[in-house]
Design an enzyme around this catalytic site. Sequence first.
Site, short mmCIF file in Angstrom:
data_model
loop_
_atom_site.label_atom_id
_atom_site.label_comp_id
_atom_site.label_asym_id
_atom_site.label_seq_id
_atom_site.Cartn_x
_atom_site.Cartn_y
_atom_site.Cartn_z
N GLU A 1 44.93 49.12 46.01
CA GLU A 1 45.98 49.19 47.02
C GLU A 1 46.82 47.94 46.90
O GLU A 1 46.30 46.86 46.61
CB GLU A 1 45.41 49.25 48.44
CG GLU A 1 44.75 50.56 48.81
CD GLU A 1 43.25 50.56 48.52
OE1 GLU A 1 42.67 51.64 48.50
OE2 GLU A 1 42.68 49.48 48.28
N TYR B 1 51.71 46.29 38.23
CA TYR B 1 50.72 47.33 37.99
C TYR B 1 51.31 48.54 37.27
O TYR B 1 50.68 49.10 36.38
CB TYR B 1 50.06 47.76 39.30
CG TYR B 1 49.27 46.65 39.96
CD1 TYR B 1 48.25 46.00 39.26
CD2 TYR B 1 49.53 46.25 41.26
CE1 TYR B 1 47.53 44.98 39.85
CE2 TYR B 1 48.80 45.23 41.86
CZ TYR B 1 47.82 44.60 41.14
OH TYR B 1 47.09 43.58 41.72
#
Length: 148
Positions: free
Chosen positions: A105, A117
């Site tokens: 998360e 990411y």
Amino acid sequence: MSAPVFVPMQEADLDWVAAREREIYAFPWSLNNFRDALSAGYSCWLMRDGADAMGYGIVMRVLDEAHLLNISVIPERQKQGHGEKLLAFLKELAQQHGGSQMFLEVRASNLLAAGFYLRRGFSQIGLRKAYYPAAAGREDALIMRCAL
């Protein structure tokens, strides 16, 4: 600059890790959060350059899934490729232990981290409403996944 070395986090490292966490984040993990992760048997690692620690990461493994709980590089060593090396190490380690996918998360407002990411194989698969504490209440989290 030498290649980083990755060593298992120890109880003796926790004061340093918690202090760095407070430097990096407005809403840091507590010393007890790190202690709990270590005692629960999560995969907890320090990234070192010689004797100097420069980052840390924590992964929880369950069956064939790995959940990246925390990945951090100290401010003076950021933007030098160390986060990428740490993430690659954690992904490889998870794969070696039977992981086929990794989840994480990230704050919806943290566009820099989300982009990091995405460029490293993660994709957004969901949203957790009001997941993180924030100055004005709560903030959503992007749920991200990548195949290992």
